[in-house]
Design a protein around this motif. Structure first.
Motif, short mmCIF file in Angstrom:
data_model
loop_
_atom_site.label_atom_id
_atom_site.label_comp_id
_atom_site.label_asym_id
_atom_site.label_seq_id
_atom_site.Cartn_x
_atom_site.Cartn_y
_atom_site.Cartn_z
N UNK A 222 53.46 4.01 78.56
CA UNK A 222 52.84 3.18 79.60
C UNK A 222 51.89 3.87 80.74
N UNK A 223 52.27 5.31 80.86
CA UNK A 223 51.50 6.16 81.65
C UNK A 223 50.61 6.70 81.10
N UNK A 224 50.08 7.07 79.81
CA UNK A 224 49.57 8.00 79.19
C UNK A 224 48.29 8.19 79.78
N UNK A 225 47.35 7.18 79.95
CA UNK A 225 46.06 7.30 80.76
C UNK A 225 46.21 8.02 81.91
N UNK A 226 47.22 7.60 82.78
CA UNK A 226 47.14 8.34 83.96
C UNK A 226 47.63 9.86 83.94
N UNK A 227 48.48 10.22 83.01
CA UNK A 227 48.87 11.72 82.65
C UNK A 227 47.40 12.10 82.47
N UNK A 238 50.09 14.16 74.16
CA UNK A 238 50.83 12.88 74.23
C UNK A 238 51.12 12.65 72.95
N UNK A 239 50.34 12.65 72.01
CA UNK A 239 50.65 12.24 70.50
C UNK A 239 51.63 12.98 70.01
N UNK A 240 51.59 14.32 70.02
CA UNK A 240 52.48 15.07 69.45
C UNK A 240 53.65 15.01 70.19
N UNK A 241 53.74 14.68 71.52
CA UNK A 241 55.13 14.24 72.10
C UNK A 241 55.94 13.30 71.69
N UNK A 242 55.05 12.12 71.52
CA UNK A 242 55.58 10.91 70.94
C UNK A 242 56.04 11.21 69.48
N UNK A 243 55.39 11.75 68.68
CA UNK A 243 56.19 12.06 67.52
C UNK A 243 57.34 13.02 67.53
N UNK A 244 57.62 13.79 68.33
CA UNK A 244 58.57 14.72 68.64
C UNK A 244 60.03 14.05 69.03
N UNK A 245 59.37 12.94 69.95
CA UNK A 245 60.54 11.89 70.42
C UNK A 245 60.97 11.20 69.31
N UNK A 246 60.19 10.68 68.46
CA UNK A 246 60.40 9.79 67.40
C UNK A 246 61.34 10.17 66.13
N UNK A 247 61.32 11.69 66.20
CA UNK A 247 62.00 12.52 65.00
C UNK A 247 63.24 12.59 65.13
N UNK A 248 63.89 12.31 66.30
CA UNK A 248 65.15 12.33 66.82
C UNK A 248 65.83 13.49 67.00
N UNK A 249 65.00 14.52 66.83
CA UNK A 249 65.59 15.92 66.75
C UNK A 249 65.76 16.69 68.18
N UNK A 250 65.50 15.92 69.28
CA UNK A 250 65.29 16.34 70.80
C UNK A 250 66.64 15.52 71.47
N UNK A 251 67.07 16.39 72.20
CA UNK A 251 68.14 15.93 73.11
C UNK A 251 67.35 15.79 74.60
N UNK A 252 67.21 14.56 74.64
CA UNK A 252 66.43 14.06 75.87
C UNK A 252 67.41 13.32 76.88
#
Length: 265
Positions: A222-227, A238-252
């Motif tokens: 939602x805020x990627x353009x502003x970032x 941001x694309x790399x971060x979204x892939x990392x989040x989708x992997x399920x391997x990060x404790x968020x």
């Protein structure tokens, strides 16, 4: 809660808003409902839900108060909540920081993750307290991002470092739009200063869950353009971060949500 004048960063009308509301419901509804149950919400109660945004809390309240009760749900943008409006639930467009309360004599006034985004939050809180009947209950639940600023508290590698850099940038964007990133911790004092009695508070802090990942993905999209415009990250970051989040391997994690409640004299 949303602002349509450019003041609020996360617009209810964007596609990602529904994902964010669903994630908030998964993460925070159990805590909210526990507090509302403890406050005694039941048949015949008159309730004001401030900055309703989504539908989960107002639907729960409407079921609890039943046909003899009343639930008034307000927000600047009622796009998401308006479709469920039917007795005893009434939906109104309303700015809690600028307008008088939509009535008085409420048994309960509740706001969740709202006032931190309202520049006129002091006026809003006084308005909410004013709308209560004698003996009525106020429950305010708000985040404190400054108390726990990290997306990945366990920052053990470059993926987590990127995640925390993006979270820091997001917090800067929020602050630039008038959000108070240390508001939650002040709620007990503010409720007492508003004249409420028997004030108590607690906090809920999810450290890792699927809903945290859903919330993070929707928020960043939602805020990627502003970032990017702010120089916080590139689209590739941001694309790399979204892939990392989708992997399920990060404790968020999320910021702690502090709930504070009290009773009007």
């Amino acid at each position: 809660m949303t602002r349509t004048d450019g003041g609020y960063l996360l617009d209810n009308r964007q596609n990602e808003a529904a994902e964010r509301f669903d994630a908030f419901a998964t993460l925070f509804d159990p805590t909210t409902f526990r507090h509302l149950e403890a406050l005694g919400v039941g048949p015949g109660w008159r309730c004001w839900e401030v900055g309703a945004g989504g539908t989960s809390v107002v639907s729960w309240l409407a079921k609890k108060v039943g046909p003899t009760g009343r639930v008034v749900a307000t927000d600047i943008d009622t796009t998401r909540v308006a479709p469920v409006a039917r007795p005893p639930l009434e939906v109104r467009v309303h700015d809690v920081g600028a307008e008088e309360p939509p009535g008085e004599g409420f048994d309960l006034v509740h706001a969740r993750l709202v006032l931190v985004h309202v520049p006129e939050r002091d006026r809003a809180l006084r308005s909410m307290a004013k709308a209560l009947r004698p003996g009525g209950r106020l429950l305010v639940e708000d985040a404190d991002p400054a108390l726990q600023p990290l997306l990945c508290p366990d920052e053990h590698g470059p993926d987590q470092q990127l995640a925390n850099r993006l979270r820091h940038g997001f917090r800067q964007l929020l602050a630039g739009r008038g959000a108070d990133l240390s508001y939650g911790r002040r709620l007990p004092r503010l409720l007492r200063e508003a004249g409420l009695l028997r004030v108590e508070a607690d906090a809920y802090f999810p450290v890792a869950s699927v809903a945290c990942a859903v919330l993070e993905s929707a928020t960043i999209r939602q805020v990627r353009d502003r970032l990017v415009e702010a120089g916080v990250a590139t689209h590739e970051d941001i694309d790399r971060h979204l892939v990392n989040v989708a992997s399920g391997d990060m404790d968020l994690a999320t910021a702690p949500m502090i709930s504070a409640w009290g009773r009007k004299a």
